[in-house]
Design a protein around this motif. Structure first.
Motif, PDB file in Angstrom:
ATOM      1  N   ALA A  57       1.056  -1.200   0.027  1.00 26.00           N
ATOM      2  CA  ALA A  57       0.106   0.059  -0.008  1.00 26.00           C
ATOM      3  C   ALA A  57       0.817   1.240  -0.013  1.00 26.00           C
ATOM      4  O   ALA A  57       0.650   2.169  -0.770  1.00 26.00           O
ATOM      5  N   ALA A  58       1.910   1.269   0.636  1.00 27.93           N
ATOM      6  CA  ALA A  58       2.882   2.322   0.943  1.00 27.93           C
ATOM      7  C   ALA A  58       3.513   2.434  -0.576  1.00 27.93           C
ATOM      8  O   ALA A  58       3.786   3.924  -0.928  1.00 27.93           O
ATOM      9  N   ARG A  97       1.144   4.238  -2.993  1.00 30.58           N
ATOM     10  CA  ARG A  97       0.803   5.229  -2.748  1.00 30.58           C
ATOM     11  C   ARG A  97       2.008   6.357  -2.963  1.00 30.58           C
ATOM     12  O   ARG A  97       1.714   7.465  -3.340  1.00 30.58           O
ATOM     13  N   ARG A  98       3.346   5.837  -2.751  1.00 35.12           N
ATOM     14  CA  ARG A  98       4.394   6.594  -2.998  1.00 35.12           C
ATOM     15  C   ARG A  98       4.614   6.727  -4.455  1.00 35.12           C
ATOM     16  O   ARG A  98       5.093   7.845  -4.859  1.00 35.12           O
ATOM     17  N   ASP A  99       4.262   5.920  -5.351  1.00 37.25           N
ATOM     18  CA  ASP A  99       4.167   6.111  -6.810  1.00 37.25           C
ATOM     19  C   ASP A  99       5.766   6.631  -7.182  1.00 37.25           C
ATOM     20  O   ASP A  99       5.882   7.493  -7.975  1.00 37.25           O
ATOM     21  N   ASN A 112       4.785   8.362   4.489  1.00 35.28           N
ATOM     22  CA  ASN A 112       4.578   7.186   3.682  1.00 35.28           C
ATOM     23  C   ASN A 112       4.710   5.889   4.539  1.00 35.28           C
ATOM     24  O   ASN A 112       3.915   5.056   4.511  1.00 35.28           O
ATOM     25  N   PHE A 164       1.632   5.773   6.837  1.00 35.20           N
ATOM     26  CA  PHE A 164       0.733   5.122   6.062  1.00 35.20           C
ATOM     27  C   PHE A 164       0.972   3.670   5.901  1.00 35.20           C
ATOM     28  O   PHE A 164      -0.259   2.948   5.953  1.00 35.20           O
ATOM     29  N   SER A 180      -1.672   0.830   7.598  1.00 33.40           N
ATOM     30  CA  SER A 180      -2.466  -0.183   6.610  1.00 33.40           C
ATOM     31  C   SER A 180      -2.125  -1.657   6.961  1.00 33.40           C
ATOM     32  O   SER A 180      -3.035  -2.435   6.964  1.00 33.40           O
ATOM     33  N   GLN A 206      -5.572   3.384  -4.234  1.00 32.36           N
ATOM     34  CA  GLN A 206      -4.449   4.143  -4.107  1.00 32.36           C
ATOM     35  C   GLN A 206      -3.808   4.485  -5.341  1.00 32.36           C
ATOM     36  O   GLN A 206      -2.761   5.365  -5.481  1.00 32.36           O
ATOM     37  N   THR A 207      -4.072   3.755  -6.580  1.00 27.44           N
ATOM     38  CA  THR A 207      -3.408   3.866  -7.692  1.00 27.44           C
ATOM     39  C   THR A 207      -3.907   5.086  -8.289  1.00 27.44           C
ATOM     40  O   THR A 207      -3.305   5.648  -9.281  1.00 27.44           O
TER      41      THR A 207
END
Length: 143
Positions: free
Chosen positions: A42-43, A46-48, A56, A59, A63, A104-105
Motif C-alpha cells: 500500500a505504501a 501510494r508513493r508512486d 509514507n 501510512f 495499513s 491508491q492507484t
C-alpha cells in the motif's frame, strides 16, 4: 513404543507432524507477514516512485495494522458462521483489501468498487465451493 499421531479433518489421512502450539505460532506469524507485505504494498503504491517520507512509512504501518486486525477478526468469527456467511466473510475481506489497494492507484471510485465486487464475488464463490465440498449438511467438516 507406538507413536500416536493426530489427524486433521480434511487432510485425507495425512498425519499431523506439528504440535498444536506450532500451528498457533504459524497462524500468528502468517498474519503478521501478510500484514507487513500488505502495508508495504500500500505504501509503495501510494508513493508512486517518489521519495520515501515519514508519512509514507506511517501510512504503510497503519495499513499493515488494519489488515492484521481485520484478518484476525475474520479468522476468529468466520468459522462459527454457516458456510454461506463464512464464504461471504472471506470474500468481503478480500474485496475490501483489494479495493483499498486499487484505490491508491488514483483510479475512480466506481472502477475501484466495480473491481472489488468482482474480487468479492470470485473469492466468495471459490470459498463457498470449498466449504460446500468439505462439510456435511450440518456444517461439520468431513475428511
Amino acid at each position: 513404543m507406538a507413536q500416536t499421531t493426530t489427524r486433521i479433518p480434511g487432510t485425507a489421512g495425512y498425519p499431523d507432524v506439528f504440535s498444536a502450539r506450532t500451528h498457533v505460532v504459524a497462524n500468528r506469524v502468517l498474519t503478521v507477514v501478510l500484514g507487513l507485505v500488505y502495508g508495504y504494498w500500500a505504501a509503495a503504491i501510494r508513493r508512486d516512485a517518489g521519495p520515501i517520507t515519514g508519512w509514507n512509512i506511517f501510512f504503510g504501518v497503519v495499513s499493515a495494522l488494519a489488515f492484521m486486525v481485520v484478518q484476525t477478526g475474520v479468522r476468529a468469527v468466520a468459522p462459527r458462521l454457516r458456510r454461506e456467511l463464512h464464504a461471504l466473510a472471506w470474500g468481503a475481506f478480500a474485496g475490501v483489501a483489494f479495493g483499498f489497494l486499487y484505490s491508491q492507484t488514483g483510479e475512480s471510485v466506481l472502477r475501484s468498487s466495480g473491481n472489488s465486487l468482482i474480487v468479492t464475488g470470485s473469492v466468495t464463490a471459490a470459498m463457498f465451493y470449498r466449504y460446500y465440498t468439505h462439510e456435511d449438511a450440518a456444517g461439520h467438516r468431513v475428511s
